[in-house]
Design an enzyme around this catalytic site. Structure first.
Site, short mmCIF file in Angstrom:
data_model
loop_
_atom_site.label_atom_id
_atom_site.label_comp_id
_atom_site.label_asym_id
_atom_site.label_seq_id
_atom_site.Cartn_x
_atom_site.Cartn_y
_atom_site.Cartn_z
N LYS A 147 0.84 -1.20 0.00
CA LYS A 147 0.00 0.00 0.00
C LYS A 147 0.88 1.26 0.00
O LYS A 147 0.67 2.17 -0.79
CB LYS A 147 -0.93 0.00 1.22
CG LYS A 147 -2.00 1.07 1.13
CD LYS A 147 -2.71 1.26 2.42
CE LYS A 147 -2.06 2.39 3.18
NZ LYS A 147 -2.66 2.73 4.44
N ASP A 165 -6.74 1.56 0.99
CA ASP A 165 -6.75 1.86 2.42
C ASP A 165 -8.13 1.49 2.98
O ASP A 165 -8.97 0.92 2.28
CB ASP A 165 -6.41 3.33 2.67
CG ASP A 165 -7.59 4.24 2.32
OD1 ASP A 165 -8.50 3.79 1.59
OD2 ASP A 165 -7.62 5.38 2.81
#
Ligand code: SF4
Length: 251
Positions: A147, A165
Site C-alpha cells: 500500500k 486503504d
C-alpha cells in the site's frame, strides 16, 4: 498411444498489476463505472493526498508513519521532523531516539521510529540515497508494504496505482463496486474495471469520497453525487446531489 494433452494456455496478465486476470465481481456495467468516475472528476478535478511532504523521501516516511494513524496526526508530528531531516542522511544523523521524540504522538511510534532509521539506512546503502521507482524495490524498505509503495509511486512518480486503504476497502465492498476479502483482491479488481483515463486520480477520488461522504458509520447519501447509480444496500437516497466542484479545503 494416448496423445499428450496440450499445455493449458497461460492466463492473460494485467498490464498494470502484472497479475493473472480474473473476472471482476463488480455488479456495475461499464457505462455505470464510466459515469461514476466522470462525476468524481467533475467534483474533484485535481484531488490531492493530505499527507504533507517536501520530496519523495519525506513522502515515504510520512506514508510509513500513517499506518493506523490519521493524516492530520502524522502532519502535526512530521512538520517539525521534516524541517530538520528531509533526506535519509539527515534522518540517520538525527538518530532513532530523536526521531522517536518527534513522532511520539503517533500510534506505534517506537516501532515506526526504528523503521524510519532502518529505511533511511537502506536507501543510503542500496539506492544511493534516492527513493527507488519500482514497487519491487520499494517494498524491500523496512516498514514499506504494497500500500505504501503504491501511494509513493502515484504521488511521487505519477504512476497510476491503487493503494487500498480502509476507505477504499469499505467503498469497494459497500457499493459492490469491486467486492473482495483482501486489499490485494480489491486493488486487482479496481485496476481492471476503472477506465484508463480515470485511473491516475481514482485512488484519491475513492479515498476522499469515503472520508467525506460515504463515511463508515453513516454514509451521507443525501449529498452523494453518485446516489442514483449506487447499488449499496445501505443507500438512503436515490437522488444525486448537484454536481459542483468542491472548494480546495475538501479536495
Ligand atoms: S449513495 Fe450512500 S452508500 Fe452509495 S456511495 Fe453514496 S454515500 Fe455511499
Amino acid at each position: 498411444m494416448k496423445p499428450k494433452s496440450a499445455a493449458k494456455p497461460a492466463k492473460a496478465k494485467s498490464a498494470t498489476t502484472g497479475r493473472a486476470m480474473t473476472k471482476p465481481k463488480t455488479i456495475y456495467s461499464k457505462a455505470e463505472i464510466e459515469e461514476i468516475f466522470r462525476r468524481f472528476s467533475i467534483q474533484r478535478p485535481e484531488p490531492k493526498g493530505e499527507l504533507e511532504h517536501v520530496n519523495p523521501f519525506t513522502l515515504v516516511v510520512a506514508v510509513a508513519l500513517s499506518a493506523q494513524a490519521t493524516d492530520a496526526g502524522v502532519n502535526k508530528a512530521t512538520r517539525a521532523l521534516f524541517a530538520i531531516a528531509d533526506t535519509p542522511e539527515k534522518m540517520v544523523d538525527l538518530g532513532e531516539e530523536q526521531v522517536r521524540d518527534y513522532i511520539k504522538t503517533i500510534g506505534l511510534y517506537r516501532n515506526k521510529a526504528k523503521n524510519v532509521i532502518a529505511l533511511s539506512e537502506k536507501l543510503i546503502a542500496d539506492f544511493g540515497g534516492e527513493v527507488p521507482r519500482t514497487r519491487e524495490e520499494l517494498i524491500t524498505l523496512p516498514g514499506v508494504g504494497r500500500k505504501t509503495a503504491n501511494v509513493v509511486l502515484s504521488m511521487a512518480f505519477g504512476q497510476a496505482t491503487m493503494a487500498v486503504d480502509t476507505h477504499i476497502f469499505r467503498i469497494a465492498n459497500r457499493l459492490c463496486l469491486a467486492p473482495g476479502k483482501t486489499p490485494d483482491e480489491i486493488e486487482h479488481q479496481l485496476m481492471q474495471i476503472i477506465p484508463d483515463h480515470y485511473l491516475y486520480h481514482a485512488h484519491h477520488w475513492l479515498i476522499l469520497h469515503g472520508r467525506y461522504c460515504c463515511k463508515a458509520r453513516k454514509p451521507e447519501c443525501q449529498r452523494c453525487v453518485i446516489a442514483d447509480i449506487c447499488k449499496s444496500a445501505e443507500k438512503t437516497s436515490e437522488m444525486p446531489a448537484p454536481l459542483v466542484e468542491l472548494p480546495a479545503q475538501i479536495i
